[in-house]
Design an enzyme around this catalytic site. Structure first.
Site, PDB file in Angstrom:
ATOM      1  N   LYS A  70       0.777  -1.105   0.268  1.00 50.94           N
ATOM      2  CA  LYS A  70      -0.090  -0.045   0.087  1.00 50.94           C
ATOM      3  C   LYS A  70       0.759   1.245   0.143  1.00 50.94           C
ATOM      4  O   LYS A  70       0.296   2.362  -0.495  1.00 50.94           O
ATOM      5  CB  LYS A  70      -0.787  -0.019   1.272  1.00 50.94           C
ATOM      6  CG  LYS A  70      -2.141  -0.909   0.793  1.00 50.94           C
ATOM      7  CD  LYS A  70      -3.087  -0.569   2.199  1.00 50.94           C
ATOM      8  CE  LYS A  70      -4.628  -1.507   1.894  1.00 50.94           C
ATOM      9  NZ  LYS A  70      -5.407  -0.986   2.974  1.00 50.94           N
ATOM     10  N   ASP A 106     -10.280   3.550   1.240  1.00 53.98           N
ATOM     11  CA  ASP A 106     -10.470   3.015   2.796  1.00 53.98           C
ATOM     12  C   ASP A 106     -10.979   3.961   3.754  1.00 53.98           C
ATOM     13  O   ASP A 106     -11.974   3.779   4.723  1.00 53.98           O
ATOM     14  CB  ASP A 106      -9.267   2.418   3.557  1.00 53.98           C
ATOM     15  CG  ASP A 106      -8.745   1.101   3.234  1.00 53.98           C
ATOM     16  OD1 ASP A 106      -9.564   0.322   2.378  1.00 53.98           O
ATOM     17  OD2 ASP A 106      -7.423   0.929   3.127  1.00 53.98           O
TER      18      ASP A 106
HETATM   19  P1  NAP Z   1      -0.793  -2.737  11.016  1.00 55.09           P
HETATM   20  O1  NAP Z   1      -0.620  -1.831   9.948  1.00 55.09           O
HETATM   21  O2  NAP Z   1      -0.075  -3.958  11.226  1.00 55.09           O
HETATM   22  O3  NAP Z   1      -1.466  -1.962  12.186  1.00 55.09           O
HETATM   23  C1  NAP Z   1      -1.682  -3.059  13.366  1.00 55.09           C
HETATM   24  C2  NAP Z   1      -1.766  -1.905  14.715  1.00 55.09           C
HETATM   25  O4  NAP Z   1      -2.304  -2.846  15.748  1.00 55.09           O
HETATM   26  C3  NAP Z   1      -0.360  -1.643  15.043  1.00 55.09           C
HETATM   27  O5  NAP Z   1      -0.450  -0.368  15.457  1.00 55.09           O
HETATM   28  C4  NAP Z   1      -0.070  -2.479  16.075  1.00 55.09           C
HETATM   29  O6  NAP Z   1       1.069  -2.009  17.019  1.00 55.09           O
HETATM   30  C5  NAP Z   1      -1.145  -2.539  16.731  1.00 55.09           C
HETATM   31  N1  NAP Z   1      -0.890  -4.048  17.344  1.00 55.09           N
HETATM   32  C6  NAP Z   1      -0.924  -5.297  16.855  1.00 55.09           C
HETATM   33  N2  NAP Z   1      -1.061  -6.257  17.794  1.00 55.09           N
HETATM   34  C7  NAP Z   1      -1.260  -5.589  18.919  1.00 55.09           C
HETATM   35  C8  NAP Z   1      -1.118  -5.872  20.311  1.00 55.09           C
HETATM   36  N3  NAP Z   1      -1.151  -7.274  20.797  1.00 55.09           N
HETATM   37  N4  NAP Z   1      -1.554  -5.021  21.240  1.00 55.09           N
HETATM   38  C9  NAP Z   1      -1.389  -3.748  21.014  1.00 55.09           C
HETATM   39  N5  NAP Z   1      -1.531  -3.192  19.621  1.00 55.09           N
HETATM   40  C10 NAP Z   1      -1.528  -3.929  18.916  1.00 55.09           C
HETATM   41  O7  NAP Z   1      -2.322  -3.376  10.369  1.00 55.09           O
HETATM   42  P2  NAP Z   1      -3.517  -2.743   9.635  1.00 55.09           P
HETATM   43  O8  NAP Z   1      -3.258  -2.977   8.096  1.00 55.09           O
HETATM   44  O9  NAP Z   1      -3.768  -1.408  10.229  1.00 55.09           O
HETATM   45  O10 NAP Z   1      -4.773  -3.519   9.875  1.00 55.09           O
HETATM   46  C11 NAP Z   1      -5.103  -3.496  11.167  1.00 55.09           C
HETATM   47  C12 NAP Z   1      -6.546  -4.432  11.324  1.00 55.09           C
HETATM   48  O11 NAP Z   1      -7.666  -3.799  10.559  1.00 55.09           O
HETATM   49  C13 NAP Z   1      -6.579  -5.722  10.767  1.00 55.09           C
HETATM   50  O12 NAP Z   1      -7.390  -6.722  11.632  1.00 55.09           O
HETATM   51  C14 NAP Z   1      -7.083  -5.526   9.142  1.00 55.09           C
HETATM   52  O13 NAP Z   1      -7.696  -6.786   9.030  1.00 55.09           O
HETATM   53  C15 NAP Z   1      -8.097  -4.482   9.650  1.00 55.09           C
HETATM   54  N6  NAP Z   1      -8.498  -3.732   8.435  1.00 55.09           N
HETATM   55  C16 NAP Z   1      -9.685  -3.925   7.929  1.00 55.09           C
HETATM   56  C17 NAP Z   1     -10.264  -3.275   6.813  1.00 55.09           C
HETATM   57  C18 NAP Z   1     -11.766  -3.344   6.494  1.00 55.09           C
HETATM   58  O14 NAP Z   1     -12.099  -3.009   5.132  1.00 55.09           O
HETATM   59  N7  NAP Z   1     -12.582  -3.604   7.275  1.00 55.09           N
HETATM   60  C19 NAP Z   1      -9.261  -2.415   6.313  1.00 55.09           C
HETATM   61  C20 NAP Z   1      -8.060  -2.159   6.946  1.00 55.09           C
HETATM   62  C21 NAP Z   1      -7.772  -3.033   7.983  1.00 55.09           C
HETATM   63  P3  NAP Z   1       2.535  -1.848  16.800  1.00 55.09           P
HETATM   64  O15 NAP Z   1       2.649  -1.051  15.675  1.00 55.09           O
HETATM   65  O16 NAP Z   1       3.057  -1.410  18.035  1.00 55.09           O
HETATM   66  O17 NAP Z   1       3.111  -3.189  16.400  1.00 55.09           O
END
Ligand code: NAP
Length: 283
Positions: A70, A106
């Site tokens: 992305k 998004d």
């Molecule tokens: P990402 O860039 O990897 O970000 C994940 C975030 O969650 C990071 O800030 C990470 O913290 C935090 N995190 C992960 N595990 C954690 C834990 N155990 N405790 C506290 N914080 C934690 O992922 P993303 O692309 O943003 O996606 C995140 C979620 O959104 C996923 O579940 C994805 O499927 C969902 N999503 C859904 C849609 C939709 O259309 N519905 C669209 C996009 C994303 P650190 O940075 O400290 O590791």
């Protein structure tokens, strides 16, 4: 039917096999009767450049981008929309005579279920759990809504500082996870952008019962996760009397926004929603 005139759309990512986008886009294409097909393309990081050149060579009309491309896609684009620049990521690309153009749907997808509610966002305080890629789309969306305050909660202070520095939003603050309890009682909207609670770890929630006990019953809990449905986080919120919004609608609406860009006509949102619900066995 795929014929000699059928035009190509698709999605690139690595891995791509779990993407739900082909399901909803091909359902929409069939419903509209347009001569397109939407294909998943597994593209490893080192092949991003050759893949984009190849897409131009074969006349692909447009594509979605998911993890891990992305941000990496940005140098390959001739033009990037203001919203994608703010988010720092592109999820939708289309071909123009000058080259590839990109945007981020998004934000529109995240906002769609909120805009359907009759709320005054100018007084609303928002708590965003997590500071990754999806959190950036959520913050851009909250800025568009004109929310009074946005608190982004994270576990890594360096990442939080970098997140804060990347925005010019006076009403954005970042909060270390232990201070979440201070933010929740004022929250009108709490958004989970972490993967905590996603299948298969369905019993987990980003918030402890003690934290959730501080959520007002008037608040909206919004989980970007769409499997399971509902998540533990949304169960907790519903038990408080709060409104729950799951991630499926964001997925559908970001896809609908992309499809309408590519086709130049409105996307059949209900067909896309139903195709996913049926594919996931929800109906
Ligand atoms: P990402 O860039 O990897 O970000 C994940 C975030 O969650 C990071 O800030 C990470 O913290 C935090 N995190 C992960 N595990 C954690 C834990 N155990 N405790 C506290 N914080 C934690 O992922 P993303 O692309 O943003 O996606 C995140 C979620 O959104 C996923 O579940 C994805 O499927 C969902 N999503 C859904 C849609 C939709 O259309 N519905 C669209 C996009 C994303 P650190 O940075 O400290 O590791």
């Amino acid at each position: 039917m795929i014929t000699g005139t059928t035009q190509l759309l698709g999605v690139i990512g690595d891995p791509i096999r779990h993407s739900l986008s082909p399901v909803m886009h091909n359902a929409a294409i069939a419903h509209l009767g347009v001569d397109y097909v939407y294909v998943p393309f597994p593209v490893a990081t080192q092949y991003l450049g050759p893949a984009i050149d190849g897409f131009a060579a074969i006349g692909l009309r447009g594509f979605n981008i998911t993890i891990p491309h992305k941000q990496a896609i940005l140098p390959y684009l001739h033009q990037v929309s203001a919203v994608a620049q703010a988010v720092g990521a592109v999820n939708t690309v289309w071909r123009t005579e000058a080259g590839w153009s990109g945007t981020n749907t998004d934000v529109e997808g995240f906002l769609a279920p909120l805009k359907s509610l009759d709320r005054d966002w100018s007084q609303a305080e928002v708590v965003v759990l997590g500071n990754g890629g999806a959190a950036r789309a959520v913050v851009a969306g909250c800025a568009q809504l004109g929310c009074a305050k946005v608190s982004v909660v994270g576990r890594d202070r360096d990442k939080l500082a970098a997140f804060q520095a990347s925005w010019e939003l006076p009403n954005l603050i970042t909060v270390a996870w232990p201070d979440l309890t201070e933010c929740l009682p004022q929250a009108a909207l709490v958004v989970n952008t972490t993967p905590i609670g996603m299948s298969p770890r369905v019993d987990m929630s980003p918030c402890s019962p003690e934290e959730m006990a501080r959520l007002p019953a008037t608040a909206i809990a919004y989980d970007l996760i769409y499997t399971p449905n509902p998540t533990q986080f949304l169960r907790q919120a519903a038990a408080r009397g709060a409104m729950a919004i799951d991630g499926l609608e964001m997925l559908v609406q970001q896809g609908a926004a992309a499809l309408s860009l590519w086709l130049g006509q409105p996307a059949p949102v209900e067909i896309m929603r139903r195709s996913l619900r049926q594919y996931l066995g929800w109906e």
